[in-house]
Motif scaffolding. Structure first.
Motif, mmCIF file in Angstrom:
data_model
loop_
_atom_site.group_PDB
_atom_site.id
_atom_site.type_symbol
_atom_site.label_atom_id
_atom_site.label_comp_id
_atom_site.label_asym_id
_atom_site.label_seq_id
_atom_site.Cartn_x
_atom_site.Cartn_y
_atom_site.Cartn_z
ATOM 1 N N LEU A 1 6.221 -2.181 16.384
ATOM 2 C CA LEU A 1 4.826 -3.189 15.680
ATOM 3 C C LEU A 1 6.193 -4.182 15.213
ATOM 4 O O LEU A 1 5.561 -5.390 15.359
ATOM 5 C CB LEU A 1 4.598 -2.233 13.958
ATOM 6 C CG LEU A 1 3.579 -3.665 12.976
ATOM 7 C CD1 LEU A 1 2.442 -3.793 14.003
ATOM 8 C CD2 LEU A 1 3.637 -3.013 12.041
ATOM 9 N N LEU B 1 2.152 1.836 4.720
ATOM 10 C CA LEU B 1 1.405 2.397 4.801
ATOM 11 C C LEU B 1 1.701 3.952 5.583
ATOM 12 O O LEU B 1 1.782 5.190 5.132
ATOM 13 C CB LEU B 1 0.268 2.375 5.803
ATOM 14 C CG LEU B 1 -1.283 1.637 4.627
ATOM 15 C CD1 LEU B 1 -2.213 1.052 6.233
ATOM 16 C CD2 LEU B 1 -1.987 2.980 3.449
ATOM 17 N N LEU B 2 3.031 3.792 6.991
ATOM 18 C CA LEU B 2 3.464 4.081 7.975
ATOM 19 C C LEU B 2 4.686 5.193 7.251
ATOM 20 O O LEU B 2 4.990 5.999 6.732
ATOM 21 C CB LEU B 2 3.560 3.283 9.207
ATOM 22 C CG LEU B 2 2.834 3.604 9.608
ATOM 23 C CD1 LEU B 2 3.358 1.902 10.976
ATOM 24 C CD2 LEU B 2 1.889 4.604 9.965
ATOM 25 N N LEU B 3 5.295 3.961 6.399
ATOM 26 C CA LEU B 3 6.017 4.585 4.931
ATOM 27 C C LEU B 3 5.951 5.673 4.355
ATOM 28 O O LEU B 3 6.658 6.548 4.494
ATOM 29 C CB LEU B 3 6.929 3.082 4.338
ATOM 30 C CG LEU B 3 8.240 2.653 5.664
ATOM 31 C CD1 LEU B 3 8.955 1.785 4.352
ATOM 32 C CD2 LEU B 3 9.427 3.280 5.451
ATOM 33 N N ALA C 1 5.433 -7.851 17.046
ATOM 34 C CA ALA C 1 5.609 -8.244 15.503
ATOM 35 C C ALA C 1 5.317 -10.251 15.654
ATOM 36 O O ALA C 1 3.881 -10.786 15.481
ATOM 37 C CB ALA C 1 5.375 -7.905 14.150
ATOM 38 N N VAL D 1 0.862 -4.238 5.983
ATOM 39 C CA VAL D 1 -0.119 -3.308 5.007
ATOM 40 C C VAL D 1 0.283 -1.652 5.846
ATOM 41 O O VAL D 1 0.500 -0.899 4.881
ATOM 42 C CB VAL D 1 -1.587 -3.545 5.967
ATOM 43 C CG1 VAL D 1 -2.108 -2.753 5.156
ATOM 44 C CG2 VAL D 1 -1.719 -5.155 4.672
ATOM 45 N N VAL D 2 0.910 -2.378 7.723
ATOM 46 C CA VAL D 2 0.528 -0.921 8.207
ATOM 47 C C VAL D 2 1.779 -0.788 7.835
ATOM 48 O O VAL D 2 2.330 0.747 7.196
ATOM 49 C CB VAL D 2 0.895 -1.663 9.330
ATOM 50 C CG1 VAL D 2 0.938 -0.787 10.479
ATOM 51 C CG2 VAL D 2 -0.530 -2.270 10.052
ATOM 52 N N THR D 3 3.344 -1.310 7.670
ATOM 53 C CA THR D 3 4.455 -0.518 7.792
ATOM 54 C C THR D 3 4.405 0.497 6.281
ATOM 55 O O THR D 3 5.111 0.782 6.269
ATOM 56 C CB THR D 3 5.399 -1.756 7.723
ATOM 57 O OG1 THR D 3 5.067 -3.018 6.437
ATOM 58 C CG2 THR D 3 5.628 -2.434 8.845
ATOM 59 N N TYR E 1 6.363 8.445 12.899
ATOM 60 C CA TYR E 1 6.002 6.707 12.409
ATOM 61 C C TYR E 1 6.253 6.172 12.341
ATOM 62 O O TYR E 1 6.260 4.972 12.794
ATOM 63 C CB TYR E 1 5.798 7.561 11.093
ATOM 64 C CG TYR E 1 4.838 8.751 10.934
ATOM 65 C CD1 TYR E 1 3.089 8.491 10.881
ATOM 66 C CD2 TYR E 1 4.273 10.474 11.107
ATOM 67 C CE1 TYR E 1 2.593 9.043 10.126
ATOM 68 C CE2 TYR E 1 3.390 11.051 10.809
ATOM 69 C CZ TYR E 1 2.720 10.653 9.984
ATOM 70 O OH TYR E 1 1.465 11.829 10.196
ATOM 71 N N ILE F 1 6.052 1.365 14.203
ATOM 72 C CA ILE F 1 6.869 0.713 12.610
ATOM 73 C C ILE F 1 7.718 0.211 13.783
ATOM 74 O O ILE F 1 7.430 -1.013 13.965
ATOM 75 C CB ILE F 1 7.650 1.322 11.225
ATOM 76 C CG1 ILE F 1 6.461 1.546 10.120
ATOM 77 C CG2 ILE F 1 8.225 0.388 11.168
ATOM 78 C CD1 ILE F 1 7.447 2.066 9.649
ATOM 79 N N ALA G 1 6.342 -8.691 10.629
ATOM 80 C CA ALA G 1 5.780 -7.028 10.767
ATOM 81 C C ALA G 1 4.838 -6.664 9.462
ATOM 82 O O ALA G 1 5.073 -6.656 8.654
ATOM 83 C CB ALA G 1 6.195 -6.127 10.874
ATOM 84 N N ASP G 2 3.557 -6.689 10.021
ATOM 85 C CA ASP G 2 2.417 -7.512 9.063
ATOM 86 C C ASP G 2 2.832 -5.192 7.709
ATOM 87 O O ASP G 2 2.828 -4.487 8.373
ATOM 88 C CB ASP G 2 0.776 -6.469 9.428
ATOM 89 C CG ASP G 2 -0.651 -6.328 8.422
ATOM 90 O OD1 ASP G 2 0.058 -7.366 7.448
ATOM 91 O OD2 ASP G 2 -1.040 -5.820 8.366
ATOM 92 N N ILE H 1 1.035 -0.767 0.342
ATOM 93 C CA ILE H 1 -0.116 -0.371 0.245
ATOM 94 C C ILE H 1 0.946 0.871 -0.032
ATOM 95 O O ILE H 1 0.490 2.770 0.222
ATOM 96 C CB ILE H 1 -0.794 0.446 1.075
ATOM 97 C CG1 ILE H 1 -1.500 -1.531 1.431
ATOM 98 C CG2 ILE H 1 -2.135 1.075 0.640
ATOM 99 C CD1 ILE H 1 -2.285 -2.033 1.141
ATOM 100 N N TYR I 1 -2.203 -13.073 17.250
ATOM 101 C CA TYR I 1 -3.060 -12.371 16.594
ATOM 102 C C TYR I 1 -5.212 -13.089 17.093
ATOM 103 O O TYR I 1 -4.611 -14.307 16.610
ATOM 104 C CB TYR I 1 -3.316 -12.397 15.443
ATOM 105 C CG TYR I 1 -1.958 -11.209 14.485
ATOM 106 C CD1 TYR I 1 -2.514 -10.449 13.689
ATOM 107 C CD2 TYR I 1 -0.971 -12.036 14.477
ATOM 108 C CE1 TYR I 1 -1.939 -9.603 13.520
ATOM 109 C CE2 TYR I 1 -0.719 -10.578 13.787
ATOM 110 C CZ TYR I 1 -0.468 -9.676 13.036
ATOM 111 O OH TYR I 1 0.483 -9.103 13.128
#
Lengths: 356, 314
Positions: free
Chosen positions: B292, A150-152, B296, A146-148, B285, B289, A143-144, A87, B301
């Motif tokens: 996470l 998007l944040l990048l 992770a 999608v999140v990384t 931000y 990361i 680490a997912d 993303i 989950y």
């Protein structure tokens, strides 16, 4: 009771019909916001069409707008095929653009046949890094992505602002945060006299053709699809899953980086922080509308670009907010999702015991 | 170093941390409810925008502040319902559907705002929530100015932490929501509706998320700006993993994040000359990361997260 059952046959009608139908439904649904905004609906549609097909210039503007969408659409399509959720094309686009101006604004003085390939190579490499890093965080640390990614996007845009106020700032730019212009021999040649459409379009279409061939016919493409469709089966078959994911990430990032190169070295000439009005995010819609097929990306990029250019010119003529374009484009994504469902499944009426 | 301690000991710093944390608390709690039921809701970023716009618009049209809060929640629930229909009965990709909802909610909000106010250069302001001054308590040193001068929405956020915790851990409904996110077949075998539970959880979670957006336009600021959500929704998605889907930890995560953000703003004025301001801007931000990546591998989950479930199919 109604039960959902998968269709046993894969009709071509659905494969090609659903995206086209969804696009049309989204365009028709646009009459609701038009009506709410108090614009005459039919005239608005005519204005929209005129904005794309009304003149040679209008059409060339649509092609210009479609070019970056093809690159970001391909970036999303290839990654999504491997179930790698990139993303971050928006950020990777800017990384590519930054690399292009870093190389192309006089750092290297060389004739076009050397400089242009260099700019493209560095732009793609920069975009590639922008996706390989989150892919490593995914394969190594879980680490997912999608999140990384998007944040990048946010981090890269802040980095871009720093670069445009610092190292990449144009000393002749009257204080504006923008880069120096790319040397003439570093620019992608235009395709038509006095029009803005440039050879980035040709590169995009060639990329799509290569991607289509590689995906369908090469071992690389087979591995990528295998990982995307069933990661356990792929691993069982001896495919190096992480390796394949990193490869897909590198190609996907490179394509998104190329979108940035094409915009800055094909169209604008210099880099500002508003180079992309969300091409990275729109690329996801382009890819979904194309059913993740590279050739389909070319066609759906033309459609999305038509909506943007047409709605822009309509909004100027009718005084309707140009956010209408975003509305139509996002509606078409939701429509194609729903349509795709009915292409793959059918609803079966059952009696209360749940039997047919 | 001494400056940092001075900052950490100041009342205004902790008050700011709590203020920055408030929208994140709503967002993380909302995301937590959705994900506990087995559905990732990437519509969060757009739902924030919708909540911010709808709440503000309602107040601007004269609905009153609490009316605005209700309207924001309804708007959030509406976009949540779209995501719910796409991902639960239709079982479509939760990633793509969520992004679609984000793009749709954002464009609907921007389009409505521009259509309602075609030609304004500076956005019209509303009278936002005032700090809730409580007699005597507000006079207390330190605690008084940190806690008792927050607006009602911050109090609502803190209250929701308790409500969500109670709901998830002490009620049958909470057990059912958690079960439907771990093993939907078992829930179905109990005669409960998997679809109903998931759709309900997504709508409720989305309504909570929208309150985070509403806080921005009705308490933190007094107007609606384009791009004002600025990734807060995505940060919540990272925080909910960091919080390992626990309301208490979600509060802690949001507060830590708020404290860090408040600290970077203050550090910027302290050492601004030596370090580019963008380093501080990017820090939240980057921190998300890093957090996470650290958690992770250990993250547990919900077992059925991202897996669609169809009735009659095992």
């Amino acid at each position: 009771m109604i039960r959902i059952e998968p269709r046993n046959t894969n009709f071509a009608v659905f494969t090609y019909g659903v995206p086209i139908l969804s696009a049309f439904v989204a365009l028709i649904l646009a009459s609701i916001p038009l009506w709410l905004a108090g614009a005459p609906i039919l005239i608005s549609y005519v204005e929209m069409a005129k904005g794309v097909f009304g003149s040679k210039f209008a059409f060339s503007e649509m092609l210009t707008r479609a070019t970056p969408l093809m690159f970001t659409g391909l970036a999303a399509a290839l990654a999504f095929r491997a179930k790698l959720w990139n993303i971050g094309a928006e950020g990777q686009l800017y990384l590519g653009a930054m690399a292009a101006v870093a190389i192309g604004t006089g750092y290297i003085e060389a004739p076009a046949f050397i400089l242009l390939p260099l700019i493209i190579a560095f732009g793609c490499a920069a975009g590639s890094v922008g996706m390989v890093v989150p892919a490593i965080l995914k394969t190594r640390y879980g680490a997912d992505e999608v999140v990384t990614t998007l944040l990048l996007n946010f981090i890269i845009i802040i980095f871009l602002q720093y670069m445009l106020e610092g190292p990449l700032k144009d000393p002749m730019g009257l204080g504006w945060p923008q880069s120096s212009p790319i040397l003439d021999q570093g620019m992608l040649p235009p395709l038509m006299e006095r029009m803005r459409v440039h050879s980035g379009l040709v590169i995009a279409i060639v990329c799509a053709l290569i991607a289509q061939f590689m995906l369908a016919r090469s071992v690389w493409g087979f591995k990528l699809r295998a990982v995307g469709e069933n990661v356990f089966a792929a691993r069982h078959a001896g495919i190096k899953v992480n390796h394949t994911i990193l490869g897909a990430a590198a190609i996907s990032g490179a394509l998104a980086g190329m979108a940035g190169v094409s915009e800055v070295a094909g169209l604008k000439g210099y880099l500002t922080s508003d180079l992309s009005p969300g091409f990275g995010y729109a690329g996801i819609i382009v890819a979904m509308l194309a059913g993740l097929s590279p050739i389909g990306v070319v066609i759906s990029a033309l459609f999305i670009a038509s909506v943007f250019v047409g709605a822009d010119s309509m909004s100027r003529a009718m005084g309707v907010s140009s956010y209408l374009a975003d509305l139509v484009v996002s509606t078409s994504l939701l429509c194609v999702l729903i349509g795709g469902f009915f292409g793959r499944f059918k609803l079966v009426r059952t009696n209360l015991e749940g039997k047919n | 170093m001494i400056e940092i301690f001075q900052i950490l000991l100041s009342e205004s710093f902790w008050a700011a941390s709590l203020r920055i944390a408030t929208p994140l608390i709503f967002g993380v709690l909302g995301a937590l409810i959705c994900e506990k039921s087995g559905v990732l809701n990437l519509g969060i970023e757009g739902i924030f925008v919708a909540g911010a716009m709808a709440g503000w618009m309602a107040v601007w049209l004269g609905a009153g502040l609490w009316g605005g809060v209700v309207v924001a929640a309804i708007a959030g629930g509406f976009f949540g319902l779209i995501h719910a229909i796409l991902t639960v009965p239709l079982g479509l990709s939760q990633h793509v559907s969520g992004l679609g909802v984000t793009l749709f909610a954002t464009s609907v909000s921007y389009f409505s705002y521009r259509t309602a106010l075609p030609n304004v250069s500076s956005p019209p302001r509303i009278e936002p929530f005032r700090p809730l001054e409580i007699p005597i308590l507000s006079e207390l040193p330190f605690i008084g100015s940190v806690l008792f001068q927050q607006t009602a929405l911050t109090w609502l956020a803190l209250l929701m932490v308790g409500v969500v915790w109670y709901l998830m851990n002490r009620t049958g409904l909470g057990v059912a929501i958690k079960a439907v996110g771990d093993n939907p077949n078992s829930v179905d075998a109990q005669g409960l509706s998997v679809y109903g539970l998931r759709i309900g959880a997504i709508v409720a979670g989305s309504a909570l998320m929208a309150l985070g957006g509403a806080f921005l336009t009705m308490s933190a600021f007094d107007a609606f700006f384009f791009g004002m959500v600025n990734g807060r929704g995505w940060i919540c998605i990272a925080l909910v993993i960091f919080a390992s889907w626990k309301p208490g930890k979600a509060l802690l995560g949001a507060l830590l994040f708020g404290a860090f953000d408040a600290l970077q703003v203050r550090m910027q004025t302290e050492v601004g000359a030596k370090v580019p301001s963008q380093v501080f801007l990017a820090a939240p931000y980057i921190l998300s990361i890093v957090a996470l990546v650290i958690v992770a591998r250990r993250a547990e989950y919900p077992r059925a997260l991202l897996t669609p479930w169809f009735k009659g199919q095992r």
